[in-house]
Design a protein around this motif. Structure first.
Motif, short mmCIF file in Angstrom:
data_model
loop_
_atom_site.label_atom_id
_atom_site.label_comp_id
_atom_site.label_asym_id
_atom_site.label_seq_id
_atom_site.Cartn_x
_atom_site.Cartn_y
_atom_site.Cartn_z
N THR A 156 0.84 -1.21 0.00
CA THR A 156 0.00 0.00 0.00
C THR A 156 0.87 1.25 0.00
O THR A 156 0.59 2.20 -0.74
CB THR A 156 -0.94 0.00 1.22
OG1 THR A 156 -1.73 -1.18 1.18
CG2 THR A 156 -1.84 1.22 1.22
N ILE A 157 1.91 1.26 0.81
CA ILE A 157 2.81 2.42 0.86
C ILE A 157 3.40 2.68 -0.52
O ILE A 157 3.37 3.82 -1.01
CB ILE A 157 3.92 2.21 1.92
CG1 ILE A 157 3.31 2.29 3.33
CG2 ILE A 157 5.04 3.23 1.74
CD1 ILE A 157 4.25 1.90 4.45
N TYR A 158 3.94 1.67 -1.17
CA TYR A 158 4.55 1.86 -2.49
C TYR A 158 3.52 2.21 -3.56
O TYR A 158 3.80 3.02 -4.45
CB TYR A 158 5.38 0.63 -2.88
CG TYR A 158 6.75 0.68 -2.23
CD1 TYR A 158 7.80 1.38 -2.84
CD2 TYR A 158 6.99 0.07 -1.01
CE1 TYR A 158 9.05 1.45 -2.25
CE2 TYR A 158 8.23 0.14 -0.40
CZ TYR A 158 9.27 0.83 -1.03
OH TYR A 158 10.49 0.91 -0.44
N ARG A 159 2.32 1.64 -3.48
CA ARG A 159 1.27 1.99 -4.45
C ARG A 159 0.86 3.45 -4.26
O ARG A 159 0.75 4.20 -5.23
CB ARG A 159 0.06 1.07 -4.29
CG ARG A 159 -1.00 1.33 -5.36
CD ARG A 159 -2.16 0.35 -5.33
NE ARG A 159 -2.94 0.51 -4.10
CZ ARG A 159 -3.04 -0.38 -3.13
NH1 ARG A 159 -2.40 -1.53 -3.20
NH2 ARG A 159 -3.78 -0.14 -2.06
N TRP A 160 0.65 3.86 -3.01
CA TRP A 160 0.27 5.25 -2.75
C TRP A 160 1.38 6.23 -3.13
O TRP A 160 1.10 7.34 -3.56
CB TRP A 160 -0.15 5.42 -1.29
CG TRP A 160 -1.50 4.84 -0.98
CD1 TRP A 160 -2.27 4.08 -1.81
CD2 TRP A 160 -2.23 4.99 0.22
NE1 TRP A 160 -3.44 3.73 -1.18
CE2 TRP A 160 -3.45 4.27 0.06
CE3 TRP A 160 -1.99 5.64 1.42
CZ2 TRP A 160 -4.41 4.22 1.06
CZ3 TRP A 160 -2.95 5.58 2.42
CH2 TRP A 160 -4.15 4.88 2.23
N MET A 161 2.64 5.81 -2.97
CA MET A 161 3.75 6.66 -3.42
C MET A 161 3.65 6.90 -4.93
O MET A 161 3.80 8.03 -5.40
CB MET A 161 5.10 6.03 -3.09
CG MET A 161 5.53 6.21 -1.67
SD MET A 161 7.08 5.40 -1.22
CE MET A 161 7.83 4.88 -2.71
N SER A 162 3.39 5.84 -5.70
CA SER A 162 3.30 5.98 -7.16
C SER A 162 2.10 6.82 -7.57
O SER A 162 2.11 7.44 -8.63
CB SER A 162 3.26 4.60 -7.82
OG SER A 162 2.03 3.96 -7.56
N GLU A 163 1.06 6.84 -6.72
CA GLU A 163 -0.14 7.65 -6.99
C GLU A 163 -0.03 9.06 -6.43
O GLU A 163 -0.95 9.86 -6.56
CB GLU A 163 -1.37 6.96 -6.40
CG GLU A 163 -1.69 5.61 -7.03
CD GLU A 163 -2.78 4.84 -6.30
OE1 GLU A 163 -3.29 5.33 -5.25
OE2 GLU A 163 -3.13 3.74 -6.75
N GLY A 164 1.08 9.36 -5.75
CA GLY A 164 1.28 10.69 -5.18
C GLY A 164 0.53 10.92 -3.88
O GLY A 164 0.38 12.06 -3.44
N LYS A 165 0.09 9.84 -3.24
CA LYS A 165 -0.68 9.96 -2.00
C LYS A 165 0.18 9.78 -0.74
O LYS A 165 -0.35 9.88 0.37
CB LYS A 165 -1.78 8.90 -1.96
CG LYS A 165 -2.82 9.01 -3.04
CD LYS A 165 -3.80 7.87 -2.91
CE LYS A 165 -4.84 7.86 -4.00
NZ LYS A 165 -5.74 6.71 -3.87
N PHE A 166 1.45 9.47 -0.91
CA PHE A 166 2.33 9.18 0.23
C PHE A 166 3.71 9.75 -0.07
O PHE A 166 4.15 9.73 -1.23
CB PHE A 166 2.41 7.66 0.46
CG PHE A 166 2.95 7.28 1.80
CD1 PHE A 166 2.15 7.28 2.92
CD2 PHE A 166 4.29 6.92 1.96
CE1 PHE A 166 2.65 6.92 4.17
CE2 PHE A 166 4.80 6.57 3.19
CZ PHE A 166 3.97 6.57 4.30
N PRO A 167 4.41 10.25 0.95
CA PRO A 167 5.74 10.83 0.72
C PRO A 167 6.72 9.82 0.13
O PRO A 167 6.68 8.64 0.46
CB PRO A 167 6.21 11.25 2.12
CG PRO A 167 5.01 11.20 3.00
CD PRO A 167 4.03 10.30 2.37
#
Length: 72
Positions: free
Chosen positions: A34-45
């Motif tokens: 989830t962290i890496y997916r959200w990073m790719s979506e711009g939702k996580f630092p």
């Protein structure tokens, strides 16, 4: 002889602790995928590269992200 100190300097030096993935997961309650997916979506630092495949996040970035999620 000694190092001179610029007493007129107003810029503060930002010092942050770098934290690795297991601690990030613990603090935010999310899994690795989830962290890496959200990073790719711009939702996580995004992390900083330490060398090779090693990465870490700035502690202040994670704290700010958690606070932003609490305000939603």
């Amino acid at each position: 002889m000694g190092e001179e100190i610029d007493k007129g300097a107003t810029e503060t030096r930002r010092v942050t602790r770098l934290i690795r993935l297991p601690e990030v997961q613990h603090r935010v309650g999310l899994g690795r995928s989830t962290i890496y997916r959200w990073m790719s979506e711009g939702k996580f630092p995004k992390p900083v590269q330490l060398g090779g495949y090693a990465v870490a996040w700035g502690e202040e970035d994670i704290i700010a992200w958690v606070e932003s999620q609490l305000k939603r």
